[in-house]
Design an enzyme around this catalytic site. Structure first.
Site, PDB file in Angstrom:
ATOM      1  N   ARG A   1       0.826  -1.217   0.000  1.00 31.38           N
ATOM      2  CA  ARG A   1       0.000   0.000   0.000  1.00 31.38           C
ATOM      3  C   ARG A   1       0.861   1.269   0.000  1.00 31.38           C
ATOM      4  O   ARG A   1       0.628   2.212  -0.746  1.00 31.38           O
ATOM      5  CB  ARG A   1      -0.899  -0.021   1.247  1.00 31.38           C
ATOM      6  CG  ARG A   1      -1.757   1.190   1.491  1.00 31.38           C
ATOM      7  CD  ARG A   1      -3.030   1.236   0.666  1.00 31.38           C
ATOM      8  NE  ARG A   1      -2.833   1.989  -0.549  1.00 31.38           N
ATOM      9  CZ  ARG A   1      -3.193   1.581  -1.751  1.00 31.38           C
ATOM     10  NH1 ARG A   1      -3.787   0.428  -1.929  1.00 31.38           N
ATOM     11  NH2 ARG A   1      -2.946   2.320  -2.804  1.00 31.38           N
TER      12      ARG A   1
ATOM     13  N   LYS B   1       3.099  25.015  -2.848  1.00 29.50           N
ATOM     14  CA  LYS B   1       1.817  24.366  -2.537  1.00 29.50           C
ATOM     15  C   LYS B   1       1.950  22.849  -2.637  1.00 29.50           C
ATOM     16  O   LYS B   1       1.268  22.197  -3.435  1.00 29.50           O
ATOM     17  CB  LYS B   1       0.725  24.905  -3.458  1.00 29.50           C
ATOM     18  CG  LYS B   1       0.460  26.389  -3.218  1.00 29.50           C
ATOM     19  CD  LYS B   1      -0.641  26.941  -4.109  1.00 29.50           C
ATOM     20  CE  LYS B   1      -0.829  28.435  -3.822  1.00 29.50           C
ATOM     21  NZ  LYS B   1      -1.811  29.062  -4.725  1.00 29.50           N
TER      22      LYS B   1
ATOM     23  N   LYS C   1       5.880  39.460  -1.681  1.00 32.33           N
ATOM     24  CA  LYS C   1       4.500  39.334  -2.140  1.00 32.33           C
ATOM     25  C   LYS C   1       3.705  40.599  -1.818  1.00 32.33           C
ATOM     26  O   LYS C   1       4.206  41.512  -1.160  1.00 32.33           O
ATOM     27  CB  LYS C   1       3.860  38.103  -1.496  1.00 32.33           C
ATOM     28  CG  LYS C   1       4.689  36.836  -1.714  1.00 32.33           C
ATOM     29  CD  LYS C   1       3.941  35.596  -1.311  1.00 32.33           C
ATOM     30  CE  LYS C   1       3.501  34.841  -2.560  1.00 32.33           C
ATOM     31  NZ  LYS C   1       2.878  33.542  -2.218  1.00 32.33           N
TER      32      LYS C   1
ATOM     33  N   GLU D   1       6.496  40.223  -6.521  1.00 37.94           N
ATOM     34  CA  GLU D   1       5.209  39.932  -7.164  1.00 37.94           C
ATOM     35  C   GLU D   1       4.504  41.236  -7.486  1.00 37.94           C
ATOM     36  O   GLU D   1       4.385  42.107  -6.619  1.00 37.94           O
ATOM     37  CB  GLU D   1       4.375  39.099  -6.174  1.00 37.94           C
ATOM     38  CG  GLU D   1       2.963  38.797  -6.613  1.00 37.94           C
ATOM     39  CD  GLU D   1       2.176  38.072  -5.522  1.00 37.94           C
ATOM     40  OE1 GLU D   1       2.648  37.021  -5.038  1.00 37.94           O
ATOM     41  OE2 GLU D   1       1.108  38.572  -5.127  1.00 37.94           O
TER      42      GLU D   1
ATOM     43  N   ASP E   1       1.385  38.427 -11.498  1.00 43.15           N
ATOM     44  CA  ASP E   1       0.376  37.646 -10.808  1.00 43.15           C
ATOM     45  C   ASP E   1      -0.984  37.774 -11.461  1.00 43.15           C
ATOM     46  O   ASP E   1      -1.558  38.867 -11.529  1.00 43.15           O
ATOM     47  CB  ASP E   1       0.296  38.110  -9.341  1.00 43.15           C
ATOM     48  CG  ASP E   1      -0.586  37.198  -8.513  1.00 43.15           C
ATOM     49  OD1 ASP E   1      -0.504  35.960  -8.707  1.00 43.15           O
ATOM     50  OD2 ASP E   1      -1.349  37.708  -7.675  1.00 43.15           O
TER      51      ASP E   1
END
Lengths: 293, 293, 293, 293, 293, 293
Positions: free
Chosen positions: F103, F138, F170, F204, F225
């Protein structure tokens, strides 16, 4: 190690390594000062009393952790009987390595041999009945996996591993539920609704009446706590196969046969792990005069 | 905990956490299914036989690891005597948390109480002599720090912690050296030259002649292995203060007084840690009906 | 590695692994981008100044952790002297693996070689006296076991490993006891009653009077702190063999002979580990043009 | 700690805990035997020479790990200058706890203070030029995060953390590529194609010709290895802003100004971390006679 | 977190800490460079699509690990439904801390919210039947405890935790036994004899005939693998309550109702954990201009 | 594994070991009960749909952790394409070991194969443009190293590893700075002054005006972005090579070509790791009747 007593050697190596570190075995100042690395030794593990051998792979792991060149050869495997003065295993290798791991190796073999021997005795007493002898959670902190193994080696079975992998509803759980107005039937239903369907629901009862309620409520296993054999037999008869029955509390070599003959399926004994007398084993070492051997 | 029995709580928390994880206490499926987090309970730890209390801070650590809001209050501190039916401590808090840690907490208190009680008994037997009762390395793997603490709590002292922090030249070390042509004097000199000057050199002897050689060779401590009290007294007299003496091997409550009166300084007993009977303690829990309590 | 400088390789592997992880050696983006796994290299570890070799097994462990197929062969073993431009070891294997572990391997060899070289210098200066050169607890955090090894490799001895395995009563301990009305004799008795009998009791003194009290009180070892050789000689004479003596504080290559000739048994130097200049070693790598080599 | 020198306290606590365990500080047998837990002490950290303070939060973490009730209060924060005999911090709490953590706390403050002080000196020497002083990977195994912090505290900057988070193509990488027929331009292109676009590509060159090739090939940073200031100035002029320049190799307080005036952007120095002299700091402790204080 | 979805926060803190370390969140170079520690921020977690909230305590643990002073306040608790544009939680604290943990916190909430939402959908589809929706072992490595929690939060139940705490005899086990001449009845008896009596014995069957054998052999649970609803209904009818039945294989929102109406007790779905679409959640942050807020 | 997709096997072994422990694979009660250790099996890993193979060394590590005698032989290496029904690898060894690790092994191969396959598809779509497809942060907690490897195996590149090894400014960082009166130019300068010179500074931007400011301020990389391809093209043209450009936000197989043709250098896609459909792979096992095989 016989195939029938499987043992997770990864776990064993971890436990053994921790025990050796606790014992300072990787920095044994006496041996480092006095025994040169090229000096060799050999020896035998002797049983000083009769019993069931258990823990040879654990002792092997201890010597291997210190020095992979040590050879410990089993003459009797885990699960075999050894008479007084019988040789369990032989060992050969660098003497310093043997001396540094000796105490830890013996410690495990004596402790596990004690549990296996006591289990075997209890299993023999109930032979011919359908009762299966199993352990409990009253194990030594950190050594549960090994002690459960010793019970299997002695011919017993295992109870749930821990609180996470089995359901056992005890008196305090019932009392807590009662305080909230819940009956045994309610409790069984609540447990059923909440735990994986792969788990059986076991409930501990003290009286015939509780036992009736548990059986009626659909318990899978009923633990008969501290009952007399007569009470147990009455419960077993009433349950009539609707649930497994487990006898628990104060089981000794003296009363075990009577309890087994009450018809219970399971007999659980904390004494197997918390009160087994260590099996007396010694390591007799012979220094090899010729270092080249 | 009294100041005189220092205990490294960081170590305790580690041992206790591992024991709880082994027992699945953080994922107790039965209790999670049946006892809501807001339900509260209280209880008392009762001694079911007389003994010396030991392990209360360990039990407190177990409950704290599961749930810091549980309050366990000692009525008797470690080292105090408790009679049969005496209350050792009270506990109060979320019932689920109490139930999930109960087994682990009791396990430690029973085991450590057993060692402390046996130590106290041995210490009482030799009272008035100069002999100091100490432990050995025959401890439970993983629990040495706790078991040594229990010996101190019982009024005893500690031997070396492990192979790394003390020198004890045993029969196999002597035999290994002899195979290389070295005398006891040579061995003592070799050890002296190799280990830190902060360590005493202890050597195990079986006979009066060995003992003479050890004393003459400058041993700091001489372990008299499995001698009779009469033999020990003869050795002590011959050594005449040149070295400390340690009696070891088969010390029981029965023979301890005679051994102590031989004049030895130290009496070491493996039984304190490997064969002490657990002190019988129960946790009697009362569910609190009013959840707001 | 010579037998006389034992080194716990399990500990070494742990330290080396952590150092490699800290250095990102398992994810060396430059080498991964530029050196294909099949390209091979070989090289030599060159001493750029004379000194005592130390740390070859540590460097070997570093390369082995990255890639077991790298072969690092010692031409000089730990404890041997190497002249300027002398070759300490050869290395051969996948070039990428050599490059990724190079910095960590050199780092250990340079640092440990520095300590071994300084120790050897101090040992040579006191040659012929009975003084033994030992280290202190002023070691690099995390590297104590390695640095103590380097001191042994350089011909020195070790002091206690840490606070747990030896007793050293320092000025602050004496002051704390004095604030509670206790004399040096009281302090020595309290220590004796509390620690294992396998430990010697060492006490630090600043003055002749303190030294007298320590000797009279039964200290096993007396540390003469920051005394002149003349003061030390006076103390040694007064002690007259009742205790070992240890000189400590500001020992240099310049004053060491005079201190040793005061008759002290032990000379401890923090500089061996906290101020040894790194031994200058380089790894000269030759890329193997034929990848098949 | 000033905001401008951020320090990951989680990492600090881990390093400090390991150092205390290595030093046996949780089982300090001398202090446990002699200093009762209720006895209090206070003291001051004194600089015995002038320097830049660094490591106060690390020392605070050491005392907190032993005993959260110890209060260590900074009078000078990391990055501030302290004159000889200046007080860096005050401490107050249970004397036993102070004594058990003293050595580890001092060890970190002395080592980090040494690096911060040396960095400040180098930064001061190049003041007014555009050169930024940075560290290298020649740090103490296990302490890189702390030593980089000390460089920032001293006014310097950091180079890449390790092999995983920055690209530095060294002579051996170039040689390996050359053996496979690749030019500097090829190597730069290969690195560019393989590593994240967030990384600059830095290449080490030994000669003006290599430097020309690197600049033409699009290097982001060019490390000028062991060049004279005159050679560096020639390279800087030729590069004309196409790449950053880093001077490396043998930078001392004596030659730093000349190097900086060559116009390089970065000056990296291994000596900041591997050869900084420890800052001499002592902890003067005063026992508090009245235990109730 | 509602009481009914218990979550071991000790385990959660471990998983979250590892995720933050993997993400370098304790050394976020951008934020350290640009956001001073005293600057504060606040924000809201917004659902960008409707779903079941899950993972708020996990996100809280992530922020707490970075900085205990961050306050994340749930407006909807785990298990509650949130509409598109609904606010799940508010957050307030040092902006740098919020930014460094943001990604990890969102990652867990999105993933767990996805599983909870899909579970709820499946549970709703089978509402009114007796079928219980449960998970499988097809979980994300390292996150099983969290994903099982999400299934409970979505209204489902859990299957066995892992290979160690439940018995599931699969086709390969049957084939292995058949190769040794064993029937399904033999296999069931062997399993029964070997595992703790607290475990139910579950067996996977592909055909009606196998199912008959399993029921006759005394299986506690029969897994009907990849059968049509019609086949399942036939099996359920034949079993007639002698065992629980579990439908498994290819269960979708489309076919779930039909399967549930076949009368099975359990429906297990790997898709709940391996194929749930992440719930779209964003953290909208507002910088607080006045740093003193 | 092909040389071009380097994988840190030490890390892999750690992840795989944790996954096996989580799955109880070292204590698989069903298999231990039913499959004797001497029974052997063999099987094939079959792709049930076409895709890019990834994770064979991970699966091999899983079987090796359970039992080093299992042999799993790759017929297709990581990065190769497999058609539906194609055989990826063969396996042979003790059947019990194969079943216990099956598994976990499949889980990794399916997940990583899915990411590699999706990456390949995206790379193929943009073939012929200069755009490089890369991952994001992510990723699945705990599996970042493996998922980044799968992206490389699929033909993509990697973004920064985590917050510690790359700078990405960011919107929230810009907003935080703006609240303190800082422009984009100020922010870029602050970042430059604070982070190692080996890191590029990426910022960004949402609008053309921000992009202008970023390019003028000296950004190394500009993340565009959620812009349309037309907006991106306009930005790329304006930047005119002064900085790299990265397209981010909502990239799909459908819109990827248009985005790539805008002229961006980098295209980052979170979907590669958080939304790739698992590659359907099965392990078809054949029990070997003759145990001696």
């Amino acid at each position: 190690m016989s195939a029938s007593y499987s043992l997770d050697m990864e776990y064993v190596r971890g436990v053994v390594k921790a025990a050796l570190e606790e014992d300072g075995a990787f920095r044994d100042v006496t041996t480092l000062a006095l025994v040169p690395p090229e000096q060799r030794g050999r020896g035998v593990f002797l049983a000083k009393e009769p019993g069931v051998v258990c823990g040879v792979p654990v002792a092997q792991a201890a010597f291997a952790a210190i020095d992979p060149s040590v050879r410990m050869t089993a003459l009797r495997e885990d699960g075999q009987f050894v008479e007084a003065s019988g040789v369990i295993a032989e060992i050969e290798g660098p003497l310093a390595s043997i001396l540094s791991a000796e105490r830890v190796a013996l410690n495990f073999m004596q402790r596990l041999g004690g549990t296996a021997t006591l289990t075997r005795a209890l299993v023999d007493v109930v032979a011919g009945t359908k009762a299966r002898v199993v352990d409990t959670r009253k194990t030594t902190p950190g050594l549960r996996g090994l002690e459960r193994y010793a019970v299997r080696v002695g011919g017993g079975g295992n109870h749930r591993y821990n609180l996470a992998d089995g359901v056992l509803i005890k008196d305090n759980h019932l009392a807590a539920a009662a305080a909230r107005g819940l009956s045994i039937r309610d409790v069984l239903a609540a447990a059923r609704a909440s735990v994986p369907h792969t788990m059986r629901i076991e409930v501990e009862v003290d009286t015939y009446e509780q036992c009736e309620a548990a059986a009626a409520g659909g318990a899978d296993v009923i633990l008969l706590d501290n009952m007399t054999p007569v009470e147990m037999a009455r419960c077993v008869k009433m349950i009539a196969g609707r649930a497994l029955t487990e006898a628990s509390g104060g089981i000794t070599l003296q009363n075990a046969r009577a309890i087994a003959e009450s018809g219970v399926d399971i007999m659980s004994s904390g004494a197997l792990t918390h009160s087994a007398k260590a099996l007396d084993i010694s390591l007799d070492i012979e220094t090899v005069a010729d270092h080249r051997a």
